[in-house]
Scaffold this active site. Structure first.
Site, short mmCIF file in Angstrom:
data_model
loop_
_atom_site.label_atom_id
_atom_site.label_comp_id
_atom_site.label_asym_id
_atom_site.label_seq_id
_atom_site.Cartn_x
_atom_site.Cartn_y
_atom_site.Cartn_z
N HIS A 218 -86.41 -40.97 -25.61
CA HIS A 218 -85.37 -42.01 -25.66
C HIS A 218 -85.54 -42.99 -26.82
CE1 HIS A 218 -88.58 -44.40 -23.87
NE2 HIS A 218 -87.91 -45.46 -24.24
C1 UD1 Z 1 -85.70 -50.10 -23.19
C2 UD1 Z 1 -86.89 -50.77 -23.90
C3 UD1 Z 1 -87.96 -49.72 -24.21
C4 UD1 Z 1 -88.34 -48.93 -22.96
C5 UD1 Z 1 -87.07 -48.33 -22.35
C6 UD1 Z 1 -87.37 -47.54 -21.10
C7 UD1 Z 1 -86.39 -52.66 -25.41
C8 UD1 Z 1 -86.29 -53.06 -26.82
N1 UD1 Z 1 -86.49 -51.34 -25.18
O1 UD1 Z 1 -85.10 -49.20 -24.14
O2 UD1 Z 1 -89.11 -50.38 -24.69
O3 UD1 Z 1 -89.24 -47.91 -23.31
O4 UD1 Z 1 -86.18 -49.41 -22.05
O5 UD1 Z 1 -86.23 -47.06 -20.50
O6 UD1 Z 1 -86.37 -53.51 -24.53
N2 UD1 Z 1 -78.33 -48.05 -20.35
C9 UD1 Z 1 -77.63 -47.54 -19.29
N3 UD1 Z 1 -78.10 -47.80 -18.05
C10 UD1 Z 1 -79.22 -48.55 -17.83
C11 UD1 Z 1 -79.91 -49.04 -18.94
C12 UD1 Z 1 -79.47 -48.77 -20.19
O7 UD1 Z 1 -76.61 -46.88 -19.44
O8 UD1 Z 1 -79.60 -48.76 -16.66
C13 UD1 Z 1 -77.84 -47.80 -21.71
C14 UD1 Z 1 -77.47 -49.10 -22.38
O9 UD1 Z 1 -76.16 -49.42 -22.16
C15 UD1 Z 1 -77.76 -48.83 -23.82
C16 UD1 Z 1 -78.86 -47.80 -23.77
O10 UD1 Z 1 -78.88 -47.25 -22.47
O11 UD1 Z 1 -76.67 -48.26 -24.46
C17 UD1 Z 1 -80.17 -48.39 -24.14
O12 UD1 Z 1 -80.59 -49.39 -23.21
P1 UD1 Z 1 -81.56 -50.59 -23.65
O13 UD1 Z 1 -82.04 -51.33 -22.46
O14 UD1 Z 1 -80.92 -51.35 -24.73
O15 UD1 Z 1 -82.78 -49.88 -24.33
P2 UD1 Z 1 -83.64 -48.62 -23.90
O16 UD1 Z 1 -83.41 -47.56 -24.90
O17 UD1 Z 1 -83.47 -48.27 -22.46
#
Ligand code: UD1
Length: 376
Positions: A218
């Site tokens: 991811h």
């Molecule tokens: C975040 C953390 C990362 C961790 C990861 C584990 C930061 C900078 N990054 O990255 O360190 O390893 O979590 O999962 O804090 N999304 C969903 N549903 C959710 C959560 C996220 O659809 O429940 C989508 C968001 O809308 C976004 C993408 O996933 O488009 C990324 O989510 P985000 O929390 O920004 O970062 P992660 O890549 O999950």
């Protein structure tokens, strides 16, 4: 009056880190642990399912911050947490790991002023960072920025391994702030070991013990650029001719796969099983019974080291080097990963050993450290 202790939970890897500490603090009569969910992860299978597995109550406070760019996400959590902290006046705040909410709550808490009513002479909550001192020395990772900034501001720095202590000392941190408490993720595993062992997730998906790989990917560096993602998918397809792959897909990765036709090709491959993100017990059952993990996650490098399962980490660096120097983890690239898979399948891969204080007793050590801080 028990001390109010905020445990900040935000994203999937945080929930395993606060759960053992929450349960331990519930046993201590001087502590009133309060779970604050920032809402960074919000999908049921990225969040609620973990609370159920880890036997956590619903968050006492939910900030509902959601997703966004780094600044948007960090800013929203800061604004919401400042308000909550001023209303509820925690004596101590525990932030964990390295996600955007970790630095957001740290930064908000560090500038709060309760005035004369605060119990701490700081007139703000004491800030403690659990999993302090980890460094990848790669500032292109948002997590590295979050780690560095959090450790500069926190009052207490709880490290999982000796490299954490060394980094902090090298950065000029007062050694009195540092306590090596061990790896809290191992406490979560041990807390739920029976359930994890008794589950049969891997059989439900049609795998047999020790004869499949678990892949989780991811990191923006691996999945955001369409060309890199294509190369990665092609490589997984080649690996899958040697060993079937279970691939629980993170929402970030799924979105990117769906933007291209890559998802269709993976779905058509009978040796690659695309799964929704799994809850903790099911995921750990998959890892426990696997032959190897292929990942870019931080936590999985540690969990596989503890379980002595080979782990191939698709990253140029790791903030958890002990998993490579002592454990069963190896950093690899898209170009050399297939050779490592071959080594694992031929029984030629290193075995590894478990680092000191990765023993399932980190939560009691951390609770003792909290007691010392509050009663000082
Ligand atoms: C975040 C953390 C990362 C961790 C990861 C584990 C930061 C900078 N990054 O990255 O360190 O390893 O979590 O999962 O804090 N999304 C969903 N549903 C959710 C959560 C996220 O659809 O429940 C989508 C968001 O809308 C976004 C993408 O996933 O488009 C990324 O989510 P985000 O929390 O920004 O970062 P992660 O890549 O999950």
């Amino acid at each position: 009056m028990p001390y109010t202790i905020h445990l900040i939970a935000a994203a999937r890897p945080n929930f395993m880190k606060i759960a053992p500490l929450y349960h331990e603090l519930c046993k201590r009569d001087w502590a009133n642990p309060v779970i604050v969910h920032t809402g960074q992860h919000y999908d049921i299978n990225m969040s609620d399912a973990f609370f159920d597995d880890l036997r956590l109550p619903s968050p006492h406070i939910h900030l509902g911050a959601g997703t966004g760019s780094h600044a948007e996400q960090t800013g929203r959590v800061m604004i919401a947490y400042e308000k909550t902290a001023m209303e509820t006046k925690p004596d101590l705040v525990v932030v964990v790991g390295d996600v955007n909410s970790t630095i957001a709550c740290t930064l908000a808490a560090a500038k709060i002023n309760y005035g004369a009513t605060g119990t701490s002479s700081l007139h703000r909550p004491i800030i403690a960072h659990l999993e302090a001192g980890l460094r990848s020395f790669d500032r292109s990772m948002p997590e590295e920025i979050n780690r560095l900034a959090t450790d500069v501001l926190a009052d207490a720095l709880w490290t999982p391994s000796p490299d954490g202590d060394e980094h902090l000392i090298n950065e000029g941190v007062n050694p009195d702030k540092i306590t090596r408490v061990g790896n809290i993720m191992i406490d979560s595993f041990e807390m739920l070991r029976d359930k994890i062992e008794q589950h049969h997730t891997y059989e439900d998906y049609g795998f047999s013990k020790g004869s499949y790989a678990v892949a989780t990917l991811h990191r923006p560096a691996n999945v955001d650029d369409p060309d890199s993602l294509k190369k990665l998918c092609d490589t997984l397809e080649r690996i899958s001719t040697k060993i079937p792959i279970a691939f629980p897909v993170h929402p970030r990765t799924r979105k990117n796969l769906e933007k291209t036709d890559l998802i269709a090709s993976l779905e058509a491959n009978n040796n690659i099983h695309l799964l929704e993100p799994l809850n903790y017990i099911r995921f750990m059952n998959m890892v426990l019974n696997s032959k190897m993990a292929i990942t870019d996650s931080g936590g999985i490098q540690e969990e596989t080291t503890y379980l002595k399962i080979p782990c191939l980490t698709l990253r140029p660096n790791t903030e958890r080097p002990i998993t490579v120097t002592q454990g069963s983890n190896e950093l690899c690239t898209i170009d050399d990963i297939e050779a490592y898979v071959g080594q694992i399948l031929n029984g030629e891969f290193k075995k590894g050993s478990v680092p000191e204080l990765w023993d399932g007793q980190t939560a009691p050590r951390t609770a003792d450290a909290i007691q010392t801080l509050l009663q000082a």
